[in-house]
Scaffold this active site. Structure first.
Site, PDB file in Angstrom:
ATOM      1  N   ILE A  27       0.829  -1.206   0.000  1.00 41.86           N
ATOM      2  CA  ILE A  27       0.000   0.000   0.000  1.00 41.86           C
ATOM      3  C   ILE A  27       0.862   1.254   0.000  1.00 41.86           C
ATOM      4  O   ILE A  27       0.545   2.237  -0.668  1.00 41.86           O
ATOM      5  CB  ILE A  27      -0.950  -0.027   1.212  1.00 41.86           C
ATOM      6  CG1 ILE A  27      -1.987  -1.141   1.029  1.00 41.86           C
ATOM      7  CG2 ILE A  27      -1.634   1.316   1.406  1.00 41.86           C
ATOM      8  CD1 ILE A  27      -2.830  -1.413   2.262  1.00 41.86           C
ATOM      9  N   TYR A 177      -1.246  -6.132  17.885  1.00 42.98           N
ATOM     10  CA  TYR A 177      -1.549  -5.368  16.668  1.00 42.98           C
ATOM     11  C   TYR A 177      -2.788  -4.492  16.865  1.00 42.98           C
ATOM     12  O   TYR A 177      -2.785  -3.308  16.527  1.00 42.98           O
ATOM     13  CB  TYR A 177      -1.754  -6.323  15.499  1.00 42.98           C
ATOM     14  CG  TYR A 177      -2.081  -5.633  14.194  1.00 42.98           C
ATOM     15  CD1 TYR A 177      -1.107  -4.894  13.518  1.00 42.98           C
ATOM     16  CD2 TYR A 177      -3.351  -5.724  13.644  1.00 42.98           C
ATOM     17  CE1 TYR A 177      -1.408  -4.260  12.317  1.00 42.98           C
ATOM     18  CE2 TYR A 177      -3.656  -5.093  12.446  1.00 42.98           C
ATOM     19  CZ  TYR A 177      -2.682  -4.367  11.786  1.00 42.98           C
ATOM     20  OH  TYR A 177      -2.983  -3.732  10.591  1.00 42.98           O
ATOM     21  N   LYS A 181      -3.071  -0.314  16.799  1.00 40.74           N
ATOM     22  CA  LYS A 181      -3.898   0.415  15.846  1.00 40.74           C
ATOM     23  C   LYS A 181      -4.934   1.296  16.536  1.00 40.74           C
ATOM     24  O   LYS A 181      -5.314   2.349  16.015  1.00 40.74           O
ATOM     25  CB  LYS A 181      -4.555  -0.558  14.868  1.00 40.74           C
ATOM     26  CG  LYS A 181      -3.557  -1.176  13.883  1.00 40.74           C
ATOM     27  CD  LYS A 181      -2.816  -0.097  13.081  1.00 40.74           C
ATOM     28  CE  LYS A 181      -1.903  -0.667  12.024  1.00 40.74           C
ATOM     29  NZ  LYS A 181      -1.243   0.372  11.198  1.00 40.74           N
ATOM     30  N   THR A 214      -0.999  -8.012   1.983  1.00 43.01           N
ATOM     31  CA  THR A 214       0.201  -7.193   1.815  1.00 43.01           C
ATOM     32  C   THR A 214       1.339  -7.839   2.594  1.00 43.01           C
ATOM     33  O   THR A 214       1.202  -8.925   3.150  1.00 43.01           O
ATOM     34  CB  THR A 214      -0.029  -5.769   2.351  1.00 43.01           C
ATOM     35  OG1 THR A 214      -0.146  -5.819   3.785  1.00 43.01           O
ATOM     36  CG2 THR A 214      -1.293  -5.147   1.771  1.00 43.01           C
TER      37      THR A 214
END
Length: 311
Positions: A27, A177, A181, A214
């Site tokens: 990205i 994670y 975030k 990704t």
């Protein structure tokens, strides 16, 4: 909501200087490439100098006349963050756009950065917190600076509990994670509040890319990655070209709202055209955001220097 927003709808970016973290691939690479295609000068950063250089060369080959340059930036090393910021200051150019894109996910065992910070939150949040603070003087010299920070829908998970920010009591890969975030979302919103209080023209927004395969998945077990190839690309999610659209929309669109949260607007926010999406419930907790900011300043030793507010 923009039912058909694509890179063709991006306004021209001539004269703007953009910094994109984690632009070696995925990205971040698409974001850097499309900003360059729209006319921006782009600094392609990566934690490996050779890979950043290769990415910049590849990008220049894809975009005729692209103005792009590579630079070393390791978000897991606060000295590297400081060094990068010093090189940018030496260049003297205001930074019009900072895209905090780099990240890691599902690191199997608890690891730490060079500064002793838990790796996932250290890169995803604290490294970007330090970088944004170091670049703040250059951002505030731009006429209409924007900071776009890439979050995740995982920030809505109950496991995103910041009471153990660095997972010292218990380490679970996806919980680490998720909390990193949520920290990213709280940071982006608190950055906007502080910019507003200082009378600064800075716009801070947070995005999530939906579901896409990704480099983030590199730490997952091989069978899980194989399943991802079948489901993420074909059934549930979208490719990186589409997954970069929320970042590009937030970075360039004229109707972006300061302090907004943008992501895919299709089913379950897994794919679709970019637009406003619902913030995680804890994001509205200004006290939590303020506390996280104080902790982040202590851990990174970076204090944001705002101009005096207007009388």
């Amino acid at each position: 909501m923009h039912d058909s927003w694509t890179t063709d709808d991006m306004p021209g970016q001539e004269g703007r200087l953009a910094v994109v973290t984690g632009a070696n691939s995925g990205i971040g690479y698409v974001t850097a490439r499309e900003l360059a295609r729209a006319g921006a000068e782009v600094v392609v950063t990566g934690r490996d100098a050779a890979r950043a250089r290769d990415a910049a060369e590849r990008l220049a080959g894809e975009v005729t006349g692209a103005r792009v340059r590579p630079d070393l930036l390791d978000l897991a090393d606060l000295a590297s963050v400081t060094g990068f910021a010093h090189r940018m200051e030496h260049g003297g150019r205001p930074v019009d756009l900072l895209v905090n894109n780099a990240g890691v996910m599902a690191v199997p065992r608890r690891r730490t950065t060079r500064d002793g910070l838990e790796l996932t939150v250290g890169i995803n949040h604290l490294g970007h917190f330090a970088l944004t603070g170091r670049l703040l003087p250059l951002l505030l010299r731009a006429p209409a600076p924007r900071v776009v920070t890439v979050g995740s829908a995982m920030a809505r998970r109950p496991s995103a509990d910041l009471s153990d920010l660095q997972s010292t009591r218990r380490y679970r890969p996806m919980a680490a994670y998720a909390k990193s975030k949520l920290a990213v979302v709280l940071f982006a919103l608190e950055l906007q509040r502080r910019a507003d209080a200082a009378g600064a023209r800075l716009t801070s927004v947070v995005v999530h890319p939906g579901v896409s395969r990704t480099g983030l998945q590199r730490h997952l077990a091989r069978p899980v990655r194989a399943l991802g190839r079948l489901t993420l690309d074909r059934v549930v999610g979208q490719g990186v070209e589409q997954a970069a659209l929320p970042s590009l929309y937030a970075a360039t669109a004229g109707d972006v709202v300061p302090g907004g949260f943008y992501g895919p607007t299709g089913r379950f926010e897994a794919r679709g055209a970019p637009g406003p999406v619902e913030l995680p419930a804890p994001a509205g907790d200004a006290t939590l955001a303020h506390s996280l900011w104080d902790i982040s300043e202590t851990l990174t030793r970076v204090r944001y220097r705002w101009p005096a507010p207007p009388p």
